[in-house]
Write an enzyme that holds these catalytic residues in place. Structure first.
Site, PDB file in Angstrom:
ATOM      1  N   SER A  11       0.958  -1.188   0.149  1.00  0.00           N
ATOM      2  CA  SER A  11       0.038   0.092  -0.098  1.00  0.00           C
ATOM      3  C   SER A  11       0.735   1.109  -0.074  1.00  0.00           C
ATOM      4  O   SER A  11       1.914   1.276   0.827  1.00  0.00           O
ATOM      5  CB  SER A  11      -0.870   0.040   1.193  1.00  0.00           C
ATOM      6  OG  SER A  11      -1.455   1.392   1.482  1.00  0.00           O
ATOM      7  N   TYR A  61      -1.185   5.900  -4.592  1.00  0.00           N
ATOM      8  CA  TYR A  61      -1.960   7.190  -4.733  1.00  0.00           C
ATOM      9  C   TYR A  61      -1.483   8.255  -5.412  1.00  0.00           C
ATOM     10  O   TYR A  61      -0.087   8.714  -5.051  1.00  0.00           O
ATOM     11  CB  TYR A  61      -2.415   7.519  -3.226  1.00  0.00           C
ATOM     12  CG  TYR A  61      -3.267   6.409  -2.758  1.00  0.00           C
ATOM     13  CD1 TYR A  61      -4.559   6.274  -3.401  1.00  0.00           C
ATOM     14  CD2 TYR A  61      -3.284   6.098  -1.268  1.00  0.00           C
ATOM     15  CE1 TYR A  61      -5.461   5.329  -2.781  1.00  0.00           C
ATOM     16  CE2 TYR A  61      -4.072   5.351  -0.678  1.00  0.00           C
ATOM     17  CZ  TYR A  61      -5.297   4.914  -1.403  1.00  0.00           C
ATOM     18  OH  TYR A  61      -6.257   4.170  -0.987  1.00  0.00           O
ATOM     19  N   THR A 106      -4.622   3.412  -7.664  1.00  0.00           N
ATOM     20  CA  THR A 106      -6.140   3.486  -7.189  1.00  0.00           C
ATOM     21  C   THR A 106      -6.741   4.825  -7.575  1.00  0.00           C
ATOM     22  O   THR A 106      -6.270   5.888  -7.124  1.00  0.00           O
ATOM     23  CB  THR A 106      -6.220   3.384  -5.441  1.00  0.00           C
ATOM     24  OG1 THR A 106      -5.520   2.066  -5.412  1.00  0.00           O
ATOM     25  CG2 THR A 106      -7.397   3.265  -4.868  1.00  0.00           C
ATOM     26  N   LYS A 117      -6.988   0.415 -10.316  1.00  0.00           N
ATOM     27  CA  LYS A 117      -7.968  -0.043  -9.315  1.00  0.00           C
ATOM     28  C   LYS A 117      -9.024   0.787  -8.957  1.00  0.00           C
ATOM     29  O   LYS A 117      -8.951   2.008  -8.735  1.00  0.00           O
ATOM     30  CB  LYS A 117      -7.477  -0.271  -8.091  1.00  0.00           C
ATOM     31  CG  LYS A 117      -7.887  -0.879  -6.868  1.00  0.00           C
ATOM     32  CD  LYS A 117      -6.758  -1.327  -5.859  1.00  0.00           C
ATOM     33  CE  LYS A 117      -7.773  -1.886  -4.665  1.00  0.00           C
ATOM     34  NZ  LYS A 117      -8.073  -0.803  -3.581  1.00  0.00           N
ATOM     35  N   HIS A 128     -13.511  -0.482  -3.286  1.00  0.00           N
ATOM     36  CA  HIS A 128     -12.514  -0.177  -2.196  1.00  0.00           C
ATOM     37  C   HIS A 128     -13.147  -0.839  -0.854  1.00  0.00           C
ATOM     38  O   HIS A 128     -13.117  -0.163   0.149  1.00  0.00           O
ATOM     39  CB  HIS A 128     -12.283   1.501  -1.889  1.00  0.00           C
ATOM     40  CG  HIS A 128     -11.085   1.945  -1.370  1.00  0.00           C
ATOM     41  ND1 HIS A 128     -10.040   2.435  -2.032  1.00  0.00           N
ATOM     42  CD2 HIS A 128     -10.653   1.878  -0.038  1.00  0.00           C
ATOM     43  CE1 HIS A 128      -9.026   2.612  -1.539  1.00  0.00           C
ATOM     44  NE2 HIS A 128      -9.219   2.338   0.006  1.00  0.00           N
TER      45      HIS A 128
HETATM   46  C1  LIG Z   1      -8.086  -0.639   6.634  1.00  0.00           C
HETATM   47  C2  LIG Z   1      -8.028  -0.784   5.061  1.00  0.00           C
HETATM   48  C3  LIG Z   1      -7.350   0.093   4.445  1.00  0.00           C
HETATM   49  C4  LIG Z   1      -7.004   0.197   2.978  1.00  0.00           C
HETATM   50  N1  LIG Z   1      -6.106   0.782   2.401  1.00  0.00           N
HETATM   51  C5  LIG Z   1      -5.973   1.080   0.935  1.00  0.00           C
HETATM   52  C6  LIG Z   1      -4.986   1.663   0.294  1.00  0.00           C
HETATM   53  O1  LIG Z   1      -3.994   2.036   1.162  1.00  0.00           O
HETATM   54  N2  LIG Z   1      -4.837   1.398  -0.945  1.00  0.00           N
HETATM   55  C7  LIG Z   1      -5.855   0.834  -1.532  1.00  0.00           C
HETATM   56  O2  LIG Z   1      -5.854   1.023  -2.892  1.00  0.00           O
HETATM   57  N3  LIG Z   1      -6.770   0.310  -1.302  1.00  0.00           N
HETATM   58  C8  LIG Z   1      -6.920   0.103   0.175  1.00  0.00           C
HETATM   59  N4  LIG Z   1      -7.971  -0.430   1.007  1.00  0.00           N
HETATM   60  C9  LIG Z   1      -8.776  -1.375  -0.075  1.00  0.00           C
HETATM   61  C10 LIG Z   1      -8.601  -2.474  -0.328  1.00  0.00           C
HETATM   62  O3  LIG Z   1      -7.265  -2.513  -1.287  1.00  0.00           O
HETATM   63  C11 LIG Z   1      -9.514  -3.426  -0.926  1.00  0.00           C
HETATM   64  O4  LIG Z   1      -9.780  -2.756  -2.108  1.00  0.00           O
HETATM   65  C12 LIG Z   1     -10.699  -3.659  -0.204  1.00  0.00           C
HETATM   66  O5  LIG Z   1     -10.170  -3.906   1.253  1.00  0.00           O
HETATM   67  C13 LIG Z   1     -11.402  -4.894  -0.808  1.00  0.00           C
HETATM   68  O6  LIG Z   1     -12.389  -5.154   0.198  1.00  0.00           O
HETATM   69  P1  LIG Z   1     -12.624  -6.431   1.163  1.00  0.00           P
HETATM   70  O7  LIG Z   1     -11.739  -5.576   2.468  1.00  0.00           O
HETATM   71  O8  LIG Z   1     -13.982  -6.390   1.313  1.00  0.00           O
HETATM   72  O9  LIG Z   1     -12.151  -7.695   0.856  1.00  0.00           O
HETATM   73  C14 LIG Z   1      -8.139  -0.472   2.239  1.00  0.00           C
HETATM   74  C15 LIG Z   1      -9.112  -1.443   2.941  1.00  0.00           C
HETATM   75  C16 LIG Z   1      -9.186  -1.429   4.327  1.00  0.00           C
HETATM   76  C17 LIG Z   1     -10.176  -2.161   4.600  1.00  0.00           C
END
Ligand SMILES: Cc1cc2nc3c(=O)[nH]c(=O)nc-3n(C[C@H](O)[C@H](O)[C@H](O)COP(=O)(O)O)c2cc1C
Length: 420
Positions: free
Chosen positions: A126, A150, A176, A292, A316
């Site tokens: 990330s 990002y 993203t 994404k 997301h």
């Molecule tokens: C706590 C948390 C932090 C996240 N941080 C990022 C991030 O830094 N960059 C990003 O592209 N997606 C981020 N996401 C989204 C995840 O990459 C992903 O799209 C999402 O968690 C998928 O859904 P799920 O949690 O239901 O499996 C984050 C999700 C969560 C839960």
């Protein structure tokens, strides 16, 4: 075949009185993790945007499809692997980029990397990681890893992060698109808690030469509001001073801890991002670029036309637009628009082998999981993530075989029917 192997191991352990420490059921996994986490940390991970309708819709969409197993097809030998950008991955799922993993466990991204390497699972770093990518990639060595970007307000920072990712052996860059601003997250707002303001989840920035240069240039605008001098404000100052990688006393003297957070809030996102901006990165990296957050087929078609190498159908995890379409509902149209020219991946709401199977049947090349591995991390660090990954791999392997398919290639559209 991991399915039978893992099942046998768990049942045999049971004979000597040992039960799995990490729950296998998705809801029980979340409940167990919640008990291990501080309330604000759990809220940050679990939260969806608004009234969390999309969070729920993601799951409901999976329930509207049913697997229709086929019989008598000799499924003794099975192969769950998939190919992505020239690399064969053992499982059709990757670990999604999740920021601020220190909220779940102090070893954060390092523990996840160890579990990813243990299991050969691809990990997506990330942009908001808790540990700089250099150290994490050293743990992974040759194990597959990608970097998620990002797009900040500083092109120089974008360029620097992409170059670092290449040097760290990342095999793709995921941009993203859905977080040009933070979504309206009720749980975090009610707790008035954003981890970045506490110096958490900004390790890719504070380890970056361009970003540190930006800090030394001073803030873009003088800080409009100084925090009121309360005990909580002092605690936060200590937290973010500790988080900065220069050592506590030096950082306290230099004030870089607070300066880093301020600079970060000024530049971390670029709402003006457009298709034209993407050319900047295309010209600077030879790595595959994956977008994404794609949900509309026209955006998917445009991505192909712009020479993008892959798309991830994602909302997301329901954290950005409350009321946004569930990803499984969006998938068929995106797959149709892409028409096999680049791989389509999916995330948001994948909670078991059957979900992975359904996404593949509807045209995804692979999926990503987010919260489930974070919950494993919270419960048992590296071992917890490994268990979550192994359980999902085993569940998928058994589901595929029991559905009468020997490989991912055999999971065709006829493998799932819409439930009436
Ligand atoms: C706590 C948390 C932090 C996240 N941080 C990022 C991030 O830094 N960059 C990003 O592209 N997606 C981020 N996401 C989204 C995840 O990459 C992903 O799209 C999402 O968690 C998928 O859904 P799920 O949690 O239901 O499996 C984050 C999700 C969560 C839960």
């Amino acid at each position: 075949m991991i399915g039978v192997r893992r099942q046998t191991q768990i049942y045999l352990d049971g004979v000597s009185g040992r039960r799995p420490h990490v729950p296998l059921d998705a809801d029980r996994l979340e409940t167990a993790a919640k008990r291990c986490m501080r309330p604000e940390a759990y809220a940050y991970v679990a939260a969806g945007a608004g009234n969390e309708r999309t969070l729920a819709a993601n799951r409901a969409a999976f329930d509207r499809w049913r697997i229709v197993p086929r019989m008598l097809r000799d499924v003794e030998r099975r192969d769950s692997s998939v190919e992505l950008f020239g690399r064969r991955l053992p499982h059709p799922f990757l670990l999604a980029p999740v920021g601020v993993l220190e909220l779940a466990h102090p070893e954060a991204d390092c523990a996840v990397a160890r579990a990813a390497r243990d299991t050969g699972t691809a990990m997506v770093f990330s942009n908001q990681a808790s540990k700089p990518m250099e150290g994490v990639s050293r743990i992974l060595e040759d194990s597959p890893h990608w970097f998620q970007l990002y797009w900040s307000r500083s092109d120089a920072l974008v360029e620097s992060l992409a170059a670092r990712a290449e040097r760290c052996g990342c095999e793709a860059i995921v941009i993203t698109l859905d977080t040009t601003m933070l979504g309206w997250r009720s749980r975090d707002l009610e707790g008035a808690y954003l981890p970045f303001l506490h110096g958490k989840g900004i390790a890719q920035y504070t380890s970056d030469p361009v970003f540190t240069q930006l800090i030394s240039e001073g803030p873009l605008e003088p800080s409009a509001q100084q925090p009121r001098p309360t005990l909580a404000a002092l605690r936060t100052l200590i937290e973010l001073t500790r988080a900065y990688p220069d050592g506590f006393l030096r950082t306290l003297r230099s004030g870089k801890g607070r300066a880093a957070v301020q600079r970060f809030t000024e530049i971390y996102s670029r709402p003006s991002l457009s298709w034209e901006t993407l050319a900047f990165l295309r010209e600077r990296t030879s790595l595959p670029i994956v977008l994404k957050g794609i949900l509309h087929p026209d955006d998917a078609a445009r991505a192909v036309a712009e020479g993008i190498d892959g798309v991830i159908v994602s909302n997301h995890g329901g954290r950005q637009v409350d009321g946004a379409i569930a990803t499984l509902d969006a998938l068929p149209a995106v797959v149709g628009a892409v028409d096999g020219r680049i791989p389509v991946l999916l995330d948001s709401g994948v909670r078991g082998g059957a979900d992975v199977f359904k996404a593949l049947a509807l045209g995804a090349r692979a999926v990503l999981i987010g919260r489930p591995y974070v919950y494993g991390l919270a419960i048992a660090g590296r071992a917890g993530v490994r268990e979550v990954v192994e359980n999902l791999a085993a569940d998928f392997d058994l589901t595929m075989g029991l559905a009468g398919r020997r490989s991912v290639a055999e999971i065709d559209a006829d493998a799932v029917w819409a439930s009436t």
